[in-house]
Design a protein around this motif. Structure first.
Motif, PDB file in Angstrom:
ATOM      1  N   GLY A  77      35.171  46.447  50.960  1.00  0.00           N
ATOM      2  CA  GLY A  77      34.333  45.262  50.811  1.00  0.00           C
ATOM      3  C   GLY A  77      34.740  44.350  49.662  1.00  0.00           C
ATOM      4  N   THR A  78      34.893  44.915  48.473  1.00  0.00           N
ATOM      5  CA  THR A  78      35.119  44.060  47.311  1.00  0.00           C
ATOM      6  C   THR A  78      36.426  44.411  46.609  1.00  0.00           C
ATOM      7  OG1 THR A  78      32.764  44.426  47.016  1.00  0.00           O
ATOM      8  CG2 THR A  78      33.870  43.017  45.400  1.00  0.00           C
ATOM      9  N   ILE A  79      37.316  43.446  46.548  1.00  0.00           N
ATOM     10  CA  ILE A  79      38.544  43.619  45.775  1.00  0.00           C
ATOM     11  C   ILE A  79      38.559  42.520  44.729  1.00  0.00           C
ATOM     12  CG2 ILE A  79      41.057  43.565  45.822  1.00  0.00           C
ATOM     13  CD1 ILE A  79      41.020  44.582  48.620  1.00  0.00           C
ATOM     14  N   GLU A  80      38.714  42.942  43.463  1.00  0.00           N
ATOM     15  CA  GLU A  80      38.720  41.936  42.395  1.00  0.00           C
ATOM     16  C   GLU A  80      40.065  41.915  41.699  1.00  0.00           C
ATOM     17  OE1 GLU A  80      35.569  42.839  39.754  1.00  0.00           O
ATOM     18  OE2 GLU A  80      33.993  42.334  41.215  1.00  0.00           O
ATOM     19  N   GLY A  81      40.491  40.744  41.339  1.00  0.00           N
ATOM     20  CA  GLY A  81      41.650  40.586  40.463  1.00  0.00           C
ATOM     21  C   GLY A  81      42.977  41.060  41.040  1.00  0.00           C
ATOM     22  N   ALA A  82      43.082  41.109  42.374  1.00  0.00           N
ATOM     23  CA  ALA A  82      44.344  41.571  42.960  1.00  0.00           C
ATOM     24  C   ALA A  82      45.415  40.494  42.849  1.00  0.00           C
ATOM     25  CB  ALA A  82      44.144  41.973  44.408  1.00  0.00           C
ATOM     26  N   GLY A  83      44.985  39.231  42.881  1.00  0.00           N
ATOM     27  CA  GLY A  83      45.924  38.127  42.689  1.00  0.00           C
ATOM     28  C   GLY A  83      47.075  38.171  43.680  1.00  0.00           C
ATOM     29  N   GLU A  84      48.285  38.081  43.138  1.00  0.00           N
ATOM     30  CA  GLU A  84      49.459  38.010  44.003  1.00  0.00           C
ATOM     31  C   GLU A  84      49.728  39.315  44.755  1.00  0.00           C
ATOM     32  OE1 GLU A  84      52.757  39.170  40.614  1.00  0.00           O
ATOM     33  OE2 GLU A  84      52.594  37.093  41.294  1.00  0.00           O
ATOM     34  N   HIS A  85      49.121  40.412  44.241  1.00  0.00           N
ATOM     35  CA  HIS A  85      49.357  41.696  44.904  1.00  0.00           C
ATOM     36  C   HIS A  85      48.700  41.777  46.276  1.00  0.00           C
ATOM     37  CE1 HIS A  85      51.164  42.933  41.238  1.00  0.00           C
ATOM     38  NE2 HIS A  85      50.047  42.856  40.554  1.00  0.00           N
ATOM     39  N   GLU A  86      47.752  40.867  46.516  1.00  0.00           N
ATOM     40  CA  GLU A  86      47.096  40.802  47.832  1.00  0.00           C
ATOM     41  C   GLU A  86      48.116  40.779  48.963  1.00  0.00           C
ATOM     42  OE1 GLU A  86      43.984  40.103  49.315  1.00  0.00           O
ATOM     43  OE2 GLU A  86      42.684  40.246  47.565  1.00  0.00           O
TER      44      GLU A  86
END
Lengths: 373, 265
Positions: A77-86
């Motif tokens: 549900g919640t992914i935070e701060g993954a940035g470019e790693h998404e």
């Protein structure tokens, strides 16, 4: 520099915040940090978990895959701060990660019978192939007799040099040793009956009729036959055989025929050479141990060893040369262009070549038992 | 540049093969996170230089350091550890002909172990399948044998294998050779993505100026046994090295168009 990968799990009122810290890279994960990997593998995901990637140093596809596996192939549900790693995570969602099934192997009797069948069929195919190879050799040779300019002279002479000249020392050495040992042992037996001079007939017959051709055949199989198979097989890998075909040159005529012919021609000469050194060994030991001098040998040899034996041995040599020639060339030409197939074919070439020499040797022993003895 | 970490450092390298001098006084440096391309004429000893850098061939003089360690003067155990930190893609692919595509790519992963601990089989399997698709192959190719592959596919498998352990440093020997322009471009974009994603350092040898122009941060021109130029395309555009005949010839014609465009900025 690189920080150890780890997970930091905080539970707050039933909701978990999973902080991902450090470098999640394969090299790091294996550098004694398997614990992080295991922790992630054993983690049971809950739908309301918060995944915080803001403390992540770096992530490679192996690291990303570990998370993907932990999430059972679905984004939590919640992914935070993954940035470019998404990007990695997106890549997994449409990737096909299962290996397609290999064709299954049947077990037990249902596997044994087809296996046996394939083995026997393999023998039949190879036997037929060796026969065809021999036939093709005769066709090519006839072709060259009709058009002598087609005869690959350079390849033929080079092959004779490799098969014959370069094997001279080895053949002489082996002949001499066998001559020494055989005379020593046989001489001892004969001397008990006082028939010292019978050693001339015994050693002379043994070498001209059996041992000369056999030692030469052993050397030919092990030394030249295996090298021929390996050489022609390697020509498949480097596409040289295909290149010949592309230029309209027959590989059987240019590659196979000169080698088989060289072995067939060089072997009788090698047999004579091996006979000579075997008998020299015999003369030396018998003169030292039994008092049978070389003059006695010269006088009695023609009487004890009829000339037919000599021709029989030389003929056998040509026969063995031909057999080893076609088997080694056949397995070379049929070698698949990979290392495993080539290794297998070199083994087969040596085993089949030797087996056929032994079979022919025994058959000839029976067929010619009335001649020269 | 002085602040950046050096990953490869070659000093005063000398190579001689059968009495012919191939390299003389070759110095080069590759920094972390950059793509360094070694370009030059065919037969100019580019591949030999690469082989000496990764320790497959002993140079006749000079030193090669990777991550600060002299490749040619290491104990075997240290060398073994060091070798795990880079990947190599060979010009002809150099796939293991007896192994399937899958096993070729899995090979370096299975070799990776620490105190006897292997990666779990199913992780290896998924990683291999992912790498194959990353390199532009389909899942169905996994069970094929190298002998049944086309040239482009062999390159892709070789790339997948070089990427398998996701080492920090990647050596590429002519990544684009033998590929059609489109496949070569695909491969370039895969490499570019990976480079950005993983902050890989790449040292590539190539005579394909298109792929060099697409990928390289800095270039090195190796010709006439020496390094004629080391720097960025923009620096090359202003450099005197461009006046030399060998260098001029290298960038002449339509094949050098992309590279010339980058020199102008």
């Amino acid at each position: 520099m690189a920080a150890a990968p780890r997970l930091d799990i905080n539970e707050d009122g039933g909701q978990r915040r999973i902080s991902v810290l450090g470098d999640w890279r394969l090299i790091e994960l294996l550098r004694g940090h398997n614990d992080a990997m295991r922790e992630l593998e054993s983690l049971r995901v809950r739908p309301d978990d918060i995944w915080d990637f803001s403390g992540l140093g770096s992530l490679d596809s192996a690291g990303a895959l570990l998370f993907w596996r932990c999430w059972r192939g679905q984004r939590p549900g919640t992914i935070e701060g993954a940035g470019e790693h998404e990007r990695w995570l997106e890549r997994f969602s449409d990737a096909h990660l299962e290996r397609p099934a290999l064709p299954g192997r049947m077990a037990g009797l249902s596997g044994f019978l087809p296996g046996l069948g394939a083995l026997l069929a393999g023998f039949a195919i190879q036997g037929y192939g060796v026969l065809l190879c021999g036939g093709q050799f005769l066709v090519d040779l006839w072709h060259c007799v009709q058009n002598p300019r087609l005869f690959p002279r350079r390849e033929f002479t080079a092959s004779v040099y490799r098969v014959g000249t370069q094997a001279l020392f080895l053949n002489a050495f082996l002949g001499l040793i066998v001559g020494f040992v055989l005379t020593w042992q046989v001489g001892g037996q004969i001397a008990q009956f006082g028939l010292n001079q019978a050693v001339i007939g015994a050693i002379g017959l043994a070498f001209t009729r059996e041992l000369g051709p056999f030692i030469a055949a052993l050397v030919l199989v092990g030394r030249t036959g295996s090298a021929t198979t390996a050489g022609i097989g390697a020509m498949h890998i480097t596409e040289e055989i295909d290149a010949l075909r592309a230029f309209g040159v027959s590989p059987t005529l240019r590659v196979a025929m000169p080698r088989i012919l060289a072995m067939t021609v060089a072997m009788p000469l090698l047999v004579v050479w091996t006979d000579f050194w075997g008998i020299v060994g015999g003369i030396y030991i018998s003169s030292v141990k039994l008092g049978v001098t070389w003059q006695m040998w010269l006088n009695q040899f023609p009487g004890s060893v009829p000339i037919e034996n000599y021709f029989l041995g030389v003929g056998k040599g040509a026969m063995f040369g031909f057999i080893i020639g076609i088997t080694s060339v056949y397995y070379g030409l049929r070698a698949p262009p990979d290392t495993q197939g080539l290794t297998q074919n070199i083994t087969r070439s040596v085993v089949v070549g030797l087996a056929m020499v032994l079979v022919v040797e025994s058959a000839m022993g029976i067929a010619f038992s009335g001649i020269g003895l | 540049m002085s602040g950046r970490e050096e990953v490869v450092r070659v000093r005063d390298l000398r190579t001689q093969i059968d009495g012919n001098v191939i390299h003389e006084q070759v110095d080069l440096t590759a920094y972390r996170g950059e793509v360094l391309a070694i370009i030059g004429t065919s037969g100019g000893g580019k591949t030999t230089l690469l082989r000496e850098i990764i320790g497959l061939r002993e140079p006749n003089g000079g030193t090669v350091e990777i991550f600060g360690q002299d490749v040619h003067r290491l104990e075997w155990r240290e060398e073994h550890e060091l070798r795990k930190r880079w990947g190599m893609m060979f010009q002809q692919g150099a796939l293991f002909s007896a192994l399937s595509v899958f096993d070729n790519v899995a090979f370096p992963l299975r070799e990776l172990r620490k105190r006897g601990e292997h990666l779990p089989d199913d992780l290896v399997r998924q990683l291999v399948m992912f790498k194959l698709q990353l390199s532009g192959l389909s899942a169905d190719d996994a069970n094929k044998l190298p002998a049944t592959l086309s040239g482009g596919m062999i390159k892709r498998v070789a790339l997948a294998r070089a990427l398998a352990v996701e080492a920090e440093l990647l050596f590429l020997d002519e990544p684009a050779s033998g590929l059609d322009p489109e496949t070569a471009r695909d491969l370039d974009s895969v490499l570019k993505d990976l480079h950005e994603e993983l902050n890989l350092s790449v040292v590539m040898v190539s005579h394909d100026l298109d792929s060099v122009a697409a990928l390289a941060d800095r270039i090195i021109i190796l010709a006439e046994k020496r390094i004629l130029f080391e720097g960025t395309f923009a620096e090359l555009g202003r450099s005197e090295a461009l006046e030399q005949d060998v260098v001029k010839r290298l960038f002449k014609g339509p094949r050098g168009a992309a590279a010339r465009a980058r020199m102008k900025g």
